[in-house]
Design a protein around this motif. Structure first.
Motif, mmCIF file in Angstrom:
data_model
loop_
_atom_site.group_PDB
_atom_site.id
_atom_site.type_symbol
_atom_site.label_atom_id
_atom_site.label_comp_id
_atom_site.label_asym_id
_atom_site.label_seq_id
_atom_site.Cartn_x
_atom_site.Cartn_y
_atom_site.Cartn_z
ATOM 1 N N ASP A 1 26.250 -5.362 -57.475
ATOM 2 C CA ASP A 1 25.121 -4.477 -57.175
ATOM 3 C C ASP A 1 25.302 -3.115 -57.837
ATOM 4 O O ASP A 1 24.341 -2.511 -58.328
ATOM 5 C CB ASP A 1 24.972 -4.296 -55.663
ATOM 6 C CG ASP A 1 24.574 -5.590 -54.957
ATOM 7 O OD1 ASP A 1 24.000 -6.478 -55.630
ATOM 8 O OD2 ASP A 1 24.874 -5.714 -53.753
ATOM 9 N N GLN A 2 26.550 -2.636 -57.861
ATOM 10 C CA GLN A 2 26.836 -1.364 -58.507
ATOM 11 C C GLN A 2 26.541 -1.448 -60.009
ATOM 12 O O GLN A 2 25.884 -0.574 -60.577
ATOM 13 C CB GLN A 2 28.304 -0.988 -58.282
ATOM 14 C CG GLN A 2 28.674 -0.791 -56.818
ATOM 15 C CD GLN A 2 30.165 -0.919 -56.576
ATOM 16 O OE1 GLN A 2 30.943 -1.111 -57.504
ATOM 17 N NE2 GLN A 2 30.574 -0.833 -55.313
ATOM 18 N N ASP A 3 27.019 -2.531 -60.634
ATOM 19 C CA ASP A 3 26.798 -2.705 -62.068
ATOM 20 C C ASP A 3 25.319 -2.877 -62.376
ATOM 21 O O ASP A 3 24.824 -2.400 -63.414
ATOM 22 C CB ASP A 3 27.584 -3.910 -62.592
ATOM 23 C CG ASP A 3 29.084 -3.655 -62.627
ATOM 24 O OD1 ASP A 3 29.479 -2.483 -62.504
ATOM 25 O OD2 ASP A 3 29.851 -4.620 -62.780
ATOM 26 N N ALA A 4 24.613 -3.568 -61.508
ATOM 27 C CA ALA A 4 23.176 -3.772 -61.715
ATOM 28 C C ALA A 4 22.438 -2.439 -61.701
ATOM 29 O O ALA A 4 21.532 -2.195 -62.516
ATOM 30 C CB ALA A 4 22.610 -4.705 -60.641
ATOM 31 N N PHE A 5 22.821 -1.571 -60.766
ATOM 32 C CA PHE A 5 22.199 -0.248 -60.693
ATOM 33 C C PHE A 5 22.523 0.549 -61.959
ATOM 34 O O PHE A 5 21.662 1.228 -62.532
ATOM 35 C CB PHE A 5 22.691 0.491 -59.446
ATOM 36 C CG PHE A 5 22.021 1.823 -59.240
ATOM 37 C CD1 PHE A 5 20.756 1.899 -58.684
ATOM 38 C CD2 PHE A 5 22.662 3.000 -59.604
ATOM 39 C CE1 PHE A 5 20.130 3.125 -58.499
ATOM 40 C CE2 PHE A 5 22.049 4.223 -59.418
ATOM 41 C CZ PHE A 5 20.785 4.298 -58.861
ATOM 42 N N PHE A 6 23.794 0.453 -62.390
ATOM 43 C CA PHE A 6 24.248 1.127 -63.605
ATOM 44 C C PHE A 6 23.398 0.684 -64.795
ATOM 45 O O PHE A 6 22.886 1.508 -65.566
ATOM 46 C CB PHE A 6 25.713 0.755 -63.837
ATOM 47 C CG PHE A 6 26.603 1.909 -64.166
ATOM 48 C CD1 PHE A 6 27.055 2.099 -65.465
ATOM 49 C CD2 PHE A 6 27.022 2.787 -63.187
ATOM 50 C CE1 PHE A 6 27.902 3.144 -65.780
ATOM 51 C CE2 PHE A 6 27.871 3.830 -63.483
ATOM 52 C CZ PHE A 6 28.319 4.012 -64.796
#
Length: 599
Positions: free
Chosen positions: A368-373
């Motif tokens: 989820d963090q990478d997706a937001f990034f």
């Protein structure tokens, strides 16, 4: 007593000597007057050129057609200064002790200015014609690459002419020059170098961009967004990325990538690494995409990332770009705020803190963090493709990012990579020459956490001995690296477990585990080193550069200092330290020191 009477012959000889001496004195006075008058006139022309050059370069970038008139006016001043300082009487004056070097230096500067304008800037402006930055603004998502292609050859010829003139000015020996003249030559040297850098950048851009924009066929680029919250030598881990497709000037985002899209480490290196690199960094840069930026040479790390993408997705990319959230903040200055799919509004002021810190308080899962990034990076690139940024602001943002080594580029095309090779965009190892001794200070987070966001590095560089009368062997340089944790005292409990790594890699939650690699200037001899926390340095060699490796673990509020002193082996009177770009845009990524000065 009467005075003796000289014979007629003696009286005649005396008169002749007096007349000859008087004639010589008059000739000297006349020559001095001639040189003085012409020198003063030439100085006025030189000042007119120097005062107008910066504005002319700015005009050349914004509106080459209008710049031609300005440059031709400056060229007339430069030609006049050259003519005034190159006549036979001036040349005769250059042979006179003491005054000669002053005249010669002034004449060299005047001739250099003339060459820069007549052989460099003016031809570039003429060839550019009606090209302006507005011509490079996307229209319906397309940038027309043709105008840039037309100026590639004249831009290269002009840049080479400027570089030759810059080298001649740099070669002037300032030792015999009077203080004010020496200062003027140094100022001219700096200005010539600035013009040389600007014209070289224009020439390289004109050669590279048409192909990169897909003028000769479609291309796909991997854009890595480095995460400075977990340091790697070139900035941060490669945790997320986007795929950028270009064709005939049209830019589109064709996909996103996350570190979770790759296996938890390839079982074998995707490409061989040299024994030197393996000794310093193990094989991890060739097995984990997050570590491809650990090697402080982007020309080595970028192909590893490209091969990992090919191995996992079957997609062959034509090049790799790397940016970080600080670069995105610069671009947002140009585009204005953008909205990401989550509804968050990303601005120049909140991009860094939101992407490198707040995201870990919001999302527990790395995917989820990478997706937001990736979504944030995609939104910024989409705004750029739609042409929402002013071209001038965009060029300024990219220029700043490149100068800070936050914008990196590798091309799979060998000819294009050759054009990039010795620029900051290529992310090369530190390079030492006769003018500059260059260190590298590369930082890596060793505990698998995102605590680099809370770690503050400070680098100082100073010459210890460098008086002109001293031999090169007597000169020495000291580099000081201080690392300080700014994490809250209760970091172990107040920060999210994913951010602290929660002890998963053996480092206590809230502590910052820093592995540093200090690259010494090529050939310089290490004379002293110390680490405030005790212990010594490891290290090895990397392409002819001695590398000192250190490791420190910082509890919240703690600090550590490493000090390294080297003895000079070149006559360089300038030193630099290339430092890992961090999340703090105010921290210098290049620290400089003139001989005897603190950088």
């Amino acid at each position: 007593m009467t005075a003796p009477v000289l014979p007629p012959a003696a009286r005649t000889a005396g008169r002749i000597f007096v007349i000859a001496l008087g004639a010589c004195l008059l000739a000297v006075i006349a020559i001095a007057g001639w040189i003085g008058v012409r020198g003063a006139e030439a100085y006025g022309h030189v000042r007119a050129v120097q005062d107008g050059t910066s504005d002319a370069i700015a005009a050349l970038s914004a509106d080459p057609a209008a710049a031609s008139t300005t440059l031709e006016g400056l060229a007339a001043h430069a030609a006049a200064a050259r003519d005034l300082t190159s006549d036979p009487i001036w040349r005769l004056g250059e042979s006179v002790p003491w005054i000669g070097p002053q005249l010669s230096a002034f004449a060299t500067v005047a001739a250099g200015l003339d060459a820069v304008l007549t052989e460099g800037l003016t031809p570039i402006a003429r060839s550019a014609g009606g090209l302006s930055l507005d011509a490079l603004k996307p229209v319906d998502g397309r940038i027309d690459p043709a105008p840039l292609a037309t100026i590639a050859e004249p831009a290269r010829a002009g840049a080479d002419a400027v570089a030759r003139s810059s080298a001649r000015i740099h070669a002037i020996d300032t030792v015999p020059l009077a203080g004010v003249v020496a200062d003027a030559v140094r100022d001219a040297d700096a200005q010539f170098a600035e013009v040389a850098t600007a014209t070289d950048a224009l020439a390289r851009a004109a050669a590279l961009l048409p192909g990169m924009l897909g003028q000769d066929g479609p291309r796909t680029y991997l854009v890595i967004v480095q995460n400075n919250a977990e340091w790697r030598s070139l900035g941060g881990i490669a945790g997320a990325g986007v795929l950028l497709h270009t064709e005939d000037g049209v830019l589109t985002l064709s996909g996103t990538l996350s570190s979770t899209d790759f296996p938890s480490g390839f079982p074998d290196p995707v490409a061989p690494l040299s024994d030197e690199i393996v000794a310093l960094f193990d094989t991890k840069p060739a097995r984990y995409i997050q570590n491809t930026t650990q090697i402080p040479d982007f020309a080595v790390g970028a192909p590893l990332a490209a091969e990992m993408v090919r191995s996992e997705t079957g997609l062959t990319v034509d090049g790799v770009l790397a940016v970080d959230p600080v670069v995105l903040s610069y671009l947002l200055d140009a585009t204005g705020p953008v909205t990401v799919p989550t509804g968050d509004v990303l601005t120049a002021d909140n991009a860094v803190s939101l992407l490198l810190n707040e995201v870990y308080f919001r999302y527990d899962k790395p995917a989820d963090q990478d997706a937001f990034f990736s979504a944030a990076a995609g939104a910024v690139f989409d705004a750029l493709a739609r042409g929402t940024a002013s071209p001038g602001d965009l060029v300024s943002a990219l220029g700043q990012a490149g100068a800070e080594r936050r914008l990196l580029l590798w091309s799979a095309d060998p000819d294009e990579q050759l054009i990039l090779a010795d620029t900051t965009l290529a992310g090369p190892l530190p390079t030492t020459n006769d003018q500059t001794a260059q260190f590298g200070v590369y930082l890596n987070e060793g505990g698998g956490s995102k605590m680099s966001y809370y770690t503050h590095p400070s680098v100082q560089l100073a010459w210890n001995t460098c008086a002109p009368s001293e031999t090169v062997a007597a000169r020495s340089l000291t580099l000081t690296l201080t690392l300080e944790s700014t994490a809250p005292a209760d970091a172990a409990t107040s920060l999210p477990p994913y951010l602290t790594a929660d002890g998963a890699f053996g480092t206590a939650p809230g502590d910052s585990d820093v592995v540093g690699n200090i690259y010494l200037p090529t050939g310089y001899e290490l004379t002293e080193s110390s680490l405030s926390t005790g212990g010594g340095f490891g290290g090895g060699m990397h392409d002819g550069r001695q590398v000192l490796t250190l490791g420190v673990v910082l509890a919240p509020g703690a600090s550590a200092t490493a000090t390294v002193t080297v003895r000079a082996v070149t006559g360089a009177d300038h030193a630099e330290a290339l430092v890992t770009p961090t999340a703090d845009a105010d921290l210098a990524t290049t620290v400089s020191a003139g001989c005897g000065a603190l950088g």
